[in-house]
Design an enzyme around this catalytic site. Structure first.
Site, mmCIF file in Angstrom:
data_model
loop_
_atom_site.group_PDB
_atom_site.id
_atom_site.type_symbol
_atom_site.label_atom_id
_atom_site.label_comp_id
_atom_site.label_asym_id
_atom_site.label_seq_id
_atom_site.Cartn_x
_atom_site.Cartn_y
_atom_site.Cartn_z
ATOM 1 N N HIS A 56 -7.219 1.896 -17.783
ATOM 2 C CA HIS A 56 -8.598 1.446 -18.047
ATOM 3 C C HIS A 56 -8.995 1.549 -19.529
ATOM 4 O O HIS A 56 -9.292 0.526 -20.143
ATOM 5 C CB HIS A 56 -9.588 2.178 -17.132
ATOM 6 N N HIS A 81 -13.026 6.439 -24.810
ATOM 7 C CA HIS A 81 -14.417 6.404 -24.356
ATOM 8 C C HIS A 81 -14.689 7.204 -23.086
ATOM 9 O O HIS A 81 -15.811 7.638 -22.863
ATOM 10 C CB HIS A 81 -14.896 4.950 -24.192
ATOM 11 N N GLU A 85 -16.261 12.299 -20.688
ATOM 12 C CA GLU A 85 -16.906 12.333 -19.398
ATOM 13 C C GLU A 85 -15.976 12.847 -18.306
ATOM 14 O O GLU A 85 -16.384 13.593 -17.429
ATOM 15 C CB GLU A 85 -17.405 10.933 -19.037
ATOM 16 N N ASP A 86 -14.724 12.433 -18.376
ATOM 17 C CA ASP A 86 -13.833 12.674 -17.242
ATOM 18 C C ASP A 86 -12.836 13.813 -17.429
ATOM 19 O O ASP A 86 -12.168 14.208 -16.496
ATOM 20 C CB ASP A 86 -13.031 11.398 -16.927
ATOM 21 N N ASP A 147 -16.020 -1.933 -21.797
ATOM 22 C CA ASP A 147 -15.857 -1.043 -20.646
ATOM 23 C C ASP A 147 -16.354 -1.743 -19.382
ATOM 24 O O ASP A 147 -15.683 -1.796 -18.359
ATOM 25 C CB ASP A 147 -16.662 0.241 -20.922
ATOM 26 N N ASP A 267 -21.331 -33.411 -12.065
ATOM 27 C CA ASP A 267 -20.961 -34.710 -12.607
ATOM 28 C C ASP A 267 -21.446 -34.916 -14.027
ATOM 29 O O ASP A 267 -21.125 -35.903 -14.669
ATOM 30 C CB ASP A 267 -21.479 -35.833 -11.699
HETATM 31 MN MN MN Z 1 -14.865 3.403 -18.738
#
Ligand code: MN
Length: 723
Positions: A56, A81, A85-86, A147, A267
């Site tokens: 990711h 990034h 957070e993770d 992201d 069209d």
């Molecule tokens: Mn992310």
């Protein structure tokens, strides 16, 4: 996945290659280090798809380098990034390892992600502003877009509920935002992907229909373009002609808005001519060529080259009648204009000499960039830009959430108390504490965009006057001041009640003037101040009354009694005479000396209040007449029959049975003196009385006083008219 993985090596090579190609200059070691750090940080995590999580951030970095190319810092930040957070790595660690810019961008992206977690979008425009208010560096936005784009591209793997929520958010927040930044390509992809998850049936039907029409369409466009292409070659122009890919969501929206079937919307053929030239004039040459071949439709011509759209979009739009009488929309633009249309802010950076108008919200930013480019050498400009891509949008406002997820806008520096009053004045008045993002905080805590607030109230809680020192909003300030005034009034009134109860018990009365005088003499600022002090229990009324008596040496009973006495004495005597005549002159008795019949008096002409009657000995009058003797007016009491006048006496002493009788007897038995009134009040073992009598002269009065003083138990007998 590990760094030494051959697959990882290939991925890194690709990223570096794309970065080299698209970025003005790159610090390769920064990108390599970020790449390796991110693999390591995410090594234990998997995506919803089951792939290593690192896929990711890697793709986000690819999108940045490929589609929103700005600089290497942005690419590095994209790789990192999700680290803060993770994983267990902190922003401060990132700052140390990768520099403050990378750390700030990652921090910004993390905060934005935090805001939307679990929030239901209620007012999309507010969210867009919230986003802007939080973003201090434009690169945060680019990473966030990348992201979001990658998450949307891989949304298949999450559950339908989450798909719907994220797609909604993307459509309402990110897509319009991308448009504002001029990121045309990102915008349409975000819209199409959102459309896919929000209305899968309509989406799939459109895909099918577009596919079915493709062959027919391509052959028509070829038929249409061939003569144009031929002419362009003759003019030695370098170009690219393509059937314009109309994105699905815009077709769908048109169908809904115009209430027309797919065929009619679709069209409308559209082609785009992109000229590989720096010369704007070539666009007009191309327009001339097109118009020579096909008849233009009047009123469908738009020149966004001379007058760019507010988001810096430039292109020529025209519609002509093509083969078989079908309408064809044509867009003509240079490669650079195309780049700007697709990549917005990022392209501005790449085409630094850009001098077009800007969207209102972006104005400052663009102007600032323009300033730098016009006033500094290229290298300096680049350095400045690299160091601070500062945004100044909505920086004077913050956006915070209610517990229900509604957004409220507040000025910067606002506190929970401001928020409470913003919700409702009742919430403000009973605010006792606040939780910011679930944690109890002091009420003077400064709020930040994205904070979620919960106000704790208590019915018994009231505003604190210290709040006024830290609140920011006008609403809160006014409400607190109003409450403080009300509270003050209540305190004063309760003090006044205590006071009035007491003086009623003592049968005393004070008018406003008496109160003013009393308050001043006792060193209060005002009667309000005195009442407040009484209410607060800092002084009690008995003490005040005692003090008053001592101060005035008990020479007066109560002001009321004197007033009653003076009034009756005056009316008894009749109106004053001016120079011996009973005139209709407007007059009143001066409160400073309270003349009563028998006192030598003089008038003083005032402005607006007629003539004030003073005693001749009044110190006030002496002061006034010193300034202007012409205002003095000779007045006198009328001659009464037998020249009687009324005098008032205060008698105090020890209470004993029959004392009233003894006093009245003592008066009446002296030359048949008439008593006008007599009033005795007793308390504990003492009594206090006031007596008014008719006397011929001062001598007569002195005799009476002497006699009264001789009564057993009487301590003092004094005139209470002050003479
Ligand atoms: Mn992310």
């Amino acid at each position: 996945m590990t760094v030494s993985d051959p697959k990882a090596k290939k991925m890194l090579e690709d990223l570096l290659m794309i970065s080299r190609k698209n970025l003005p200059s790159i610090n390769e070691s920064l990108i390599i280090k970020s790449f390796e750090f991110s693999i390591e940080a995410h090594k234990n995590d998997l995506r919803a798809s089951g792939e290593p999580y690192f896929i990711h951030p890697y793709h986000v970095a690819l999108i940045v380098a490929e589609e929103l190319p700005l600089d290497d810092i942005t690419v590095a930040s994209a790789l990192l990034h999700d680290v803060a957070e993770d994983t267990e790595f902190s922003i401060s660690l990132l700052a140390k390892e990768f520099g403050s810019s990378v750390a700030e961008i990652v921090d910004g992206v993390t905060k934005i992600s935090g805001i939307f977690k679990g929030q239901e979008i209620t007012k999309a425009e507010n969210y867009r502003k919230l986003l802007l208010s939080m973003v201090k560096d434009v690169r945060v936005i680019l990473v966030k877009f990348a992201d979001r784009l990658h998450n949307m591209r891989t949304l298949d793997f999450v559950n339908p509920e989450k798909q719907r929520r994220i797609a909604q958010e993307t459509l309402e927040i990110y897509a319009p935002f991308a448009h504002r930044f001029g990121l045309g390509r990102v915008k349409w992809e975000l819209e199409d992907l959102s459309f896919k998850y929000l209305n899968r049936d309509a989406f799939e039907e459109l895909v099918k229909k577009v596919k079915a029409k493709r062959k027919e369409r391509e052959s028509y466009i070829k038929k249409f373009s061939d003569p144009i292409v031929q002419k362009l070659d003759e003019h030695n122009l370098k170009y690219e002609v393509s059937g314009r890919p109309k994105h699905l969501y815009s077709i769908y929206r048109k169908m809904v808005r115009r209430n027309k079937p797919f065929e009619e919307i679709y069209d409308l053929f559209a082609i785009r001519v992109i000229l590989d030239t720096e010369n704007t004039y070539d666009c007009y040459t191309t327009l001339g060529i097109v118009n020579q071949i096909y008849l233009p439709v009047p009123d469908r011509f738009k020149d966004y080259i001379s007058i760019p759209k507010t988001n810096n979009y430039q292109s020529i739009h025209t519609t002509v009648v093509g083969p078989e009488g079908r309408l064809v929309e044509i867009q003509i633009r240079t490669k650079k204009m195309h780049e700007v249309a697709e990549r917005g802010v990022a392209a501005h950076w790449r085409y630094k000499e850009n001098k077009t108008a800007s969207e209102k919200d972006l104005e400052n930013w663009v102007n600032w960039i323009r300033d730098i480019f016009e006033n500094a050498s290229k290298d300096e400009a680049r350095k400045d830009l690299m160091e601070s891509f500062k945004l100044n949008l909505y920086q004077d406002e913050i956006y915070v959430f209610t517990p229900k997820g509604d957004l409220r806008r507040l000025p910067v520096e606002s506190t929970p108390v401001d928020f409470a009053f913003e919700i409702h004045s009742k919430v403000g008045y009973h605010c006792i504490g606040a939780k910011v993002n679930g944690k109890i905080v002091p009420l003077d805590t400064v709020l930040h965009s994205g904070d979620q607030l919960e106000i704790i109230t208590s019915k018994t809680q009231h505003p604190n006057k210290n709040w006024i020192k830290f609140v920011t909003t006008h609403k809160a300030k006014t409400a607190i001041r109003k409450w403080m005034k009300k509270e003050e009034d209540e305190i004063v009134n309760s003090g006044k009640e205590i006071w009035e109860k007491k003086i009623k018990k003592f049968k005393l009365t004070f008018n406003q003037q008496d109160l003013d005088r009393l308050a001043t003499s006792l060193k209060f600022d005002s009667p309000r101040h005195m009442f407040r002090t009484i209410a607060q229990g800092k002084v009690n009324v008995d003490d005040i009354l005692t003090a008053t008596k001592e101060k005035e040496k008990r020479e007066k009973v109560s002001v009321l009694e004197f007033d009653t006495f003076a009034n009756s004495a005056r009316s008894n005597a009749g109106g004053v005479l001016v120079e011996g005549i009973d005139s209709n002159i407007l007059y009143s008795y001066a409160k400073c000396c309270n003349p009563i019949p028998g006192d030598p008096i003089i008038g003083y002409i005032t402005v607006g209040e007629g003539v004030k009657i003073h005693r001749k000995t009044c110190s006030n009058l002496l002061r006034l007449s010193e300034m202007d003797t012409s205002k003095l007016l000779p007045v006198q009491w009328p001659e009464t029959e037998g020249s009687l006048f009324v005098a008032g006496l205060t008698v105090m002493g020890e209470d004993s049975p029959g004392i009233l009788n003894e006093i009245s007897h003592s008066i009446v038995s002296y030359q048949n003196t008439n008593i006008k009134s007599i009033n005795i009040s007793t308390g504990d073992s003492a009594f206090e009385g006031s007596v008014t009598v008719y006397v011929h002269d001062i001598g007569h009065l002195s005799k009476i006083v002497e006699r009264l003083k001789k009564i057993r138990g009487v301590y003092s007998v004094e005139r209470f008219d002050g003479s």
